[in-house]
Design an enzyme around this catalytic site. Structure first.
Site, PDB file in Angstrom:
ATOM      1  N   SER A 192      42.018  47.775  29.280  1.00  8.48           N
ATOM      2  CA  SER A 192      42.025  47.583  30.723  1.00  8.48           C
ATOM      3  C   SER A 192      42.523  46.206  31.134  1.00  8.48           C
ATOM      4  O   SER A 192      42.988  46.013  32.254  1.00  8.48           O
ATOM      5  CB  SER A 192      40.618  47.812  31.289  1.00  8.48           C
ATOM      6  OG  SER A 192      39.685  46.934  30.689  1.00  8.48           O
ATOM      7  N   ASP A 443      31.597  41.357  36.988  1.00  5.50           N
ATOM      8  CA  ASP A 443      32.724  41.440  36.053  1.00  5.50           C
ATOM      9  C   ASP A 443      33.288  40.040  35.844  1.00  5.50           C
ATOM     10  O   ASP A 443      33.927  39.471  36.724  1.00  5.50           O
ATOM     11  CB  ASP A 443      33.798  42.375  36.627  1.00  5.50           C
ATOM     12  CG  ASP A 443      35.006  42.530  35.701  1.00  5.50           C
ATOM     13  OD1 ASP A 443      35.034  41.870  34.639  1.00  5.50           O
ATOM     14  OD2 ASP A 443      35.930  43.292  36.050  1.00  5.50           O
ATOM     15  N   HIS A 446      37.696  40.863  33.574  1.00  3.13           N
ATOM     16  CA  HIS A 446      38.992  41.110  34.211  1.00  3.13           C
ATOM     17  C   HIS A 446      39.308  39.985  35.195  1.00  3.13           C
ATOM     18  O   HIS A 446      38.474  39.107  35.434  1.00  3.13           O
ATOM     19  CB  HIS A 446      38.976  42.471  34.910  1.00  3.13           C
ATOM     20  CG  HIS A 446      38.733  43.606  33.962  1.00  3.13           C
ATOM     21  ND1 HIS A 446      37.464  44.089  33.713  1.00  3.13           N
ATOM     22  CD2 HIS A 446      39.578  44.332  33.192  1.00  3.13           C
ATOM     23  CE1 HIS A 446      37.540  45.073  32.826  1.00  3.13           C
ATOM     24  NE2 HIS A 446      38.809  45.246  32.491  1.00  3.13           N
TER      25      HIS A 446
END
Length: 480
Positions: A192, A443, A446
Site C-alpha cells: 500500500s 496512521d 502512509h
C-alpha cells in the site's frame, strides 16, 4: 571533490611545463592521455560505476566527434611550427591546446555534476512555492491519505523540499517526465505504500493531462494519450510467492511465504515494463510462516508445533533480506526484461509510544524533525534490504540496470507527514488523546497527499532523467 581537482591542476602544470619546453609531440600524447584518463575513468566514484557498468553514449560521441578535431588542430599547428618556427605559430598551437583543455574541463565539470551528486544525504528546507497539486485538484487520492479532506488543521507539512547536500533536486516537471517516458510504461510493484507513491505520481501528472483508466482489479493502469505513457501498479505484499494452504500448525488464516520463489504474478508481467519502482517490507511484521525449499524455517507472530521448534531459525528481518535478494535476482535474470529497476528503500514509520496496534502515535507533529529518532526495526530492515540489493547485483552482474533509491534516512525526519488520526472524513472521529493520555487510532505509516511522498517521485524523475536524457547532452565543440 577537492582531491580530484588537485589531480587536474597537477596534470595542468605538467602540461604547461611541457608546452614551455616545446616538447610538442610529447605534449600531444600527454593531453590526449589526460583526456582519456579523465573521461574514461571519471575520477568520481559514482561516475566510475556509471562508466564501468555501461557504455556512456555521451562519452562515446565525444570521443568520436571531438578528439579527432583536437588531433587535427594540434597536428596542423605542429606542422606550422616545424616549418616556420615562428612565435605566432607556437602561440597558435598553445592557444589551441589551452582552448581544448578548457573545453574538456567544462565538459568534465558538467557531466560530473550530473552523476556525482548524492541525492540521498541532505536536509529539508522550507518551500514557499508549496505543493505540486492539492487534494482538490487530484481526484484519485485514497481517502485515508487525503489529510486536508479529512480535517487536518495544519498544512505546513506540504511546504518542505528535500535539498541534497551536493546539489539541487529539481522540482518535478510533469511535461519533462512524459517526454522522457514517451511510449514507455512505469510500474510500481509493492504494497500500500507503493500505491501511495503511484497515486502521488498520478496526481502530479494530472495537473497537465487527464489520463485514461485502462486497468483492472489485478493491475491498475493509467495511460496519458499525448505521449502514450502508462503508469501501472501491481500489488505484491512480500515480492515472493505466498499461499494460504494449510500446513502442520498453520491453517488457512496464516500466510506461507516461500522465500526462495519470486511472486509469479509480477514476474509474468515485467517484460511489458520499461521502468519498475520496487518496494516492500511492512508486511513482514504480520503473522506469517517462512519456507525455503518448501521447508519451514521460521515465522512471525506464529507459534510453531513442538516438532518444528528446532528449525525456527529465520525471523522477520532475515526473511525480508532473503525475499529482497530472491526478487531482485529473479528480475535481473529475466531474459525478456531489459528495463530500469529502481529499488526504493524501506519507508520509515513514526509510531511513538507503541506500534500501530498498541497505541503508537504521531499526533501533533507539524514540522520535520531536526534529527532522526533511532528506530531499531527500521534500521534493521533498511540494512538488510541494502545488503540484499548489492548481493544480488554482485551475483547477477546486472548493476547497470538497477538503481537504489535510498530514502530511509531523509524520511526518518518526516514524522509530520503522516495522516495520524486524520485518516477518515468522519466528523465524529477522535483526534485527541483520551483519559490516561491514550492516543486515538491513527496512521503513522502512509503519507499525506500532497506531502513528503511527492519527493519520492522527484527522485524517480531525476533517476530517469540521468538514465534516459544523457544521450541528448550537448557535446562540446572545439572553437577554431
Amino acid at each position: 571533490m577537492s582531491i580530484w581537482w588537485a589531480f587536474i591542476v597537477r596534470q595542468y602544470k605538467i602540461l604547461s611545463i611541457l608546452l614551455y619546453l616545446r616538447f610538442i609531440k610529447t605534449t600531444k600524447i600527454i593531453i590526449l592521455g589526460m583526456g582519456m584518463r579523465i573521461f574514461l575513468l571519471y575520477p568520481h566514484p559514482a561516475c566510475q560505476k556509471r562508466i564501468l557498468m555501461r557504455k556512456d553514449r555521451s562519452l562515446l560521441r565525444l570521443l568520436q566527434n571531438w578528439t579527432p578535431g583536437i588531433i587535427y588542430q594540434m597536428t596542423k599547428n605542429d606542422d606550422e611550427s616545424s616549418s616556420s618556427h615562428s612565435s605566432a605559430a607556437r602561440m597558435r598551437m598553445v592557444t589551441t591546446i589551452m582552448r581544448a583543455w578548457r573545453t574538456m574541463m567544462n565538459f568534465y565539470s558538467d557531466i560530473s555534476s550530473k552523476c556525482d551528486c548524492d541525492l540521498y544525504h541532505g536536509r529539508w528546507v522550507h518551500d514557499p512555492d508549496g505543493p505540486l497539486y492539492t487534494n482538490k485538484t487530484c481526484p484519485i487520492i485514497t481517502q485515508m491519505q487525503n489529510c486536508q479532506g479529512n480535517g487536518r488543521p495544519d498544512r505546513d507539512y506540504e511546504n518542505w523540499r528535500w535539498k541534497p547536500d551536493q546539489c539541487d533536486l529539481p522540482r518535478f516537471d510533469p511535461r519533462k517526465f512524459l517526454q522522457l517516458m514517451q511510449g514507455k510504461t512505469l510500474a510500481f510493484i509493492g504494497d500500500s505504500v507503493a500505491r501511495n507513491q503511484m497515486e502521488s505520481l498520478l496526481c502530479i501528472l494530472w495537473q497537465v493531462e487527464t489520463p485514461k483508466n485502462r486497468g483492472n482489479r489485478l493491475m491498475h493502469r493509467w495511460t496519458f494519450p499525448s505521449t502514450s505513457t502508462t503508469i501501472a501498479r501491481i500489488w505484491s505484499s512480500w515480492l515472493v510467492h505466498h499461499t494460504n494452504d494449510p500446513i502442520e500448525g498453520a491453517g488457512a488464516d496464516v500466510d506461507k511465504l516461500h522465500l526462495d520463489m519470486p511472486d509469479e504474478f509480477f514476474m509474468e508481467h515485467i517484460p511489458k515494463f520499461d521502468v519498475i519502482v520496487l518496494s516492500s517490507g511492512h508486511w513482514f511484521a504480520k503473522k506469517s510462516v517462512y519456507l525455503l525449499n518448501s521447508t519451514v524455517i521460521g515465522g512471525q507472530l506464529w507459534n510453531p508445533p513442538t516438532s518444528m521448534e528446532q528449525s525456527m531459525k529465520v525471523n522477520h528481518m532475515e526473511a525480508y533480506r532473503i525475499s529482497v535478494e530472491t526478487a531482485l535476482t529473479a528480475i535481473a535474470r529475466q531474459p525478456n526484461y531489459a528495463g530500469l529497476t529502481i529499488v526504493r528503500t524501506y519507508s520509515p514509520d513514526h509510531y511513538e509510544g507503541g506500534e500501530w496496534n498498541t497505541g503508537g502515535s504521531c499526533t501533533g507533529k507539524s514540522k520535520p524533525a531536526q534529527r532522526v529518532v533511532e528506530n531499531g526495526f527500521t534500521n534493521g530492515m533498511h540494512q538488510r534490504q541494502v545488503a540484499s540489493f548489492w548481493n544480488s547485483m554482485q551475483k547477477t552482474g546486472a548493476a547497470a540496470r538497477f538503481r537504489l533509491m535510498d530514502i530511509t534516512e531523509g524520511f526518518g525526519l518526516r514524522h509530520d507527514g503522516h495522516p495520524g488520526p486524520y485518516r477518515s472524513p468522519d466528523p465524529n472521529k477522535i483526534t485527541k488523546r483520551g483519559r490516561g493520555g491514550r492516543p486515538p487510532s491513527q496512521d503513522c505509516l502512509h503519507w499525506c497527499m500532497p506531502g513528503p511522498v511527492d519527493t519520492w517521485n522527484e527522485l524517480v524523475l531525476e533517476i530517469i532523467r540521468r538514465e534516459f536524457d544523457h544521450a541528448n547532452d550537448p557535446i562540446p565543440q572545439l572553437q577554431h
